[in-house]
Design an enzyme around this catalytic site. Structure first.
Site, short mmCIF file in Angstrom:
data_model
loop_
_atom_site.label_atom_id
_atom_site.label_comp_id
_atom_site.label_asym_id
_atom_site.label_seq_id
_atom_site.Cartn_x
_atom_site.Cartn_y
_atom_site.Cartn_z
N LYS B 84 0.85 -1.20 0.00
CA LYS B 84 0.00 0.00 0.00
C LYS B 84 0.88 1.25 0.00
O LYS B 84 1.93 1.26 0.65
CB LYS B 84 -0.89 -0.04 1.25
CG LYS B 84 -1.95 1.04 1.33
CD LYS B 84 -2.83 0.82 2.57
CE LYS B 84 -3.93 1.85 2.70
NZ LYS B 84 -4.78 1.61 3.89
N SER B 159 -9.78 1.57 3.13
CA SER B 159 -8.91 2.34 2.26
C SER B 159 -7.86 1.52 1.52
O SER B 159 -7.28 2.02 0.56
CB SER B 159 -8.20 3.42 3.08
OG SER B 159 -7.30 2.83 4.00
N SER B 183 -9.83 -0.82 7.24
CA SER B 183 -9.25 -0.61 5.91
C SER B 183 -8.55 -1.81 5.29
O SER B 183 -8.18 -1.75 4.13
CB SER B 183 -8.28 0.57 5.94
OG SER B 183 -8.99 1.77 6.01
#
Lengths: 94, 508
Positions: B84, B159, B183
């Protein structure tokens, strides 16, 4: 909760944000809606409840205060929007 | 031989170790896949083509040398992994999906990522996310929304939506995400993959760009429970560079679970006698009926395998979201103060003086949702409102933790849904923030209480969209939820026909 223009100005200073007029109106509405919503927490009687920051028991770990990382000035300064030799350049402060 | 893209990370590691395929070949296969499909999915912000191929060459050399010397190999040696875009990697653009960091190149590497690199993993690219991890849809990214590979008209969740979508679309075998309020678990659920949010303090946060420091935790997303447990085993451990990481101080060391990182030992198909509680108050109005049925069916599966399953009242469920948003936004407003256009990142081109430069830089550099949360956070921390909102939320956090402590006095594992719905249509939720925040009802309390949670595919709705099962454990009880999830997964692979298992194969 009604959010006034003064409150938005004040919070904008704390947040270091310069909002446009449209953003200010939207922010008044968003902040007001959210504060009404989080007002739900007042349904709970929390007298005598200690505010909790950490969820499990943990104690300090001590060590000698020794420098372990090397000098990485050159790479760090590469990220600066503006720099001069060894320094970050910022606008006039006065 | 199964297609190299569909097999799990651990199976790929085995093939690489056995010499059936090289790390370079595997990495190239994934890079080709990304070239072919990512223009439609947008799971990646940066594809690290050259550094990845170079790292793969190094990995192949390292593997050959270790084999020649008879040394033990990490199960993930040579396996490509995506990360990420909020974890720093030295010399690699790290943007947090924000304009304000769109030119930021860190001078150091996050500990969790370094541990993967040390295990011989190949970092293949940086995945898309909601800006600063603030969102549940990956639509707030400065680099455009990620699409759900199972239905390109829908969001992947967020997210860590880029990480979940990349795994689901076979653009990487596994990925790292971060979880502040759901997330990792929610996008895993929406995309039909598996994800673990570890206990707070389990994985070092050093090098993770902070959103809510008391809530943030890095964890794996993968094709199955085995991959996630294996990655977690690699990235866990105390780190002197993160003062909140557990396992080194005298207090946390007294509990041996804090230093037990052998999560793969829990990959056992056996839940006999395990006590599982289902919170009755998780199944209230507004919940998608298909989700409800799939989750309750999963509970029946565990019961049929010998678990003792019962319903109970958890309590405090409706207070988790308001407490979470006060605490998360307060911490965010403080953490994001550092983005001021001086030392790194974006700086506005036109300004009057220092203070004006700060304000313009931040106003131009942050997106709408980030500004919304900074404003709320600044307000609740301001003098006159601090006690009424921020301290109040911290007291409620203590009550939420107590509700979970009471539950875990009776149960080994809590079972419930990950989210009340399946993946929403793109653009459907951003207009009404509170409505969007309500989708986090089953995930945020876990971060407030610091608990570990896992999301495992457990069904599909009438549109064929994936549904996730969430299993929660007491702090440092990852092994219990991994065992329960693995046992459920074995049933699913043998008795159900979910699309994710068709895609990834059933050899887990």
């Amino acid at each position: 909760m009604v959010i006034t223009d003064e409150t938005i100005e004040y919070v904008g200073i704390l947040a270091k944000l310069e909002l446009s007029d449209d953003e200010k109106e939207q922010s008044k509405k968003d902040l007001s809606d959210m504060l009404d919503y989080v007002g739900k927490l007042n349904e709970l009687d929390t007298s005598g409840v200690e505010p909790m920051s950490h969820t499990f028991p943990i104690s300090n770990v001590m060590r000698e205060d020794e420098v372990t990382n090397g000098d990485d000035k050159e790479n760090m300064l590469k990220n600066a929007p503006e720099s001069n030799q060894d320094a970050y350049i910022v606008p006039n402060t006065f | 031989m199964q297609d190299i893209l569909s097999i799990s990370a651990v199976d790929l590691g085995k093939k690489i170790a056995a010499g059936e395929i090289t790390s370079v070949e595997a990495t190239q296969a994934y890079l080709d896949r990304i070239s072919a499909v990512d223009k439609d999915i947008n799971a990646y912000i940066t594809v690290m083509t050259e550094p990845a191929l170079k790292a793969a060459e190094e990995a192949d050399k390292m593997i050959a040398a270790k084999k020649a010397a008879g040394e033990e190999l990490s199960p993930l040696a040579g396996v490509p992994i995506a990360v990420k875009d909020n974890m720093c990697i030295e010399g690699t653009l790290t943007t947090c999906a924000s304009h304000i960091l769109d030119n930021f190149v860190p001078t150091y590497t996050a500990t969790a990522v370094q541990k993967l690199i040390d295990a011989g993993c190949v970092i293949i690219g940086r995945t898309n996310m909601d800006e600063f991890a603030m969102g549940s849809t990956t639509e707030t990214s400065y680099f455009g929304a990620t699409k759900n590979p199972r239905d390109l008209t829908r969001v992947p969740g967020g997210s860590s939506g880029g990480s979940a979508a990349a795994v689901a679309a076979m653009e990487c075998p596994a990925a790292l995400g971060s979880d502040t309020g759901g997330s990792i678990r929610q996008p895993a659920s929406f995309c039909g993959v598996t994800g673990i949010k570890p206990t707070y303090g389990r994985v070092s946060r050093y090098g993770l760009i902070a959103y809510g420091s008391s809530l943030d935790q890095i964890g794996p997303l993968g094709k199955n429970v085995t991959d996630c447990a294996t990655i977690l085993e690699v990235i866990s451990g105390h780190d002197a560079k993160d003062s909140t990481s557990a396992g080194a101080d005298e207090t946390s060391k007294q509990d041996e679970r804090t230093t037990d990182y052998k999560f793969t030992e829990a990959l056992v198909d056996d839940v006999k006698g395990m006590k599982i509680g289902i919170p009755r108050d998780y199944f209230l109005e507004g919940m998608n009926e298909d989700v409800k049925k799939a989750v309750l069916d999963a509970a029946e599966v565990l019961k049929s395998k010998g678990a003792i399953v019962e319903e109970f009242d958890l309590g405090m469920v409706e207070y988790a979201i308001p407490a979470y948003y006060v605490i998360a936004c307060a911490e965010a407003s403080s953490n994001l103060e550092r983005f001021d256009g001086v030392k790194y990142g974006y700086r506005t081109s036109d300004y009057l003086d220092l203070h004006n430069m700060y304000k313009k830089t931040r106003s131009e550099g942050f997106g709408a949702e980030v500004k919304r949360r900074i404003m709320l956070g600044s307000f609740v921390l301001s003098s006159g409102y601090y006690d009424a909102y921020y301290v109040k939320a911290l007291r409620v956090k203590a009550l939420i933790k107590k509700a979970f402590d009471d539950a875990f006095a009776k149960y080994d594992v809590i079972l419930g849904p990950v989210a009340p719905t399946t993946a929403l249509k793109l653009g459907e939720s951003l207009s009404d923030p509170i409505q969007m925040y309500l989708g986090d009802i089953y995930t945020v309390s876990v971060n407030l209480a610091g608990l570990p949670g896992i999301s495992v595919p457990c069904g599909e709705d009438s549109n064929g969209l994936p549904i996730g099962l969430q299993l929660l454990g007491q702090t440092f009880d990852e092994k219990k939820i991994i065992r329960a999830a693995y046992s459920y997964e074995q049933y699913r692979l043998n008795n159900m026909s979910l699309k994710c298992d068709d895609i990834f194969g059933k050899e887990a």
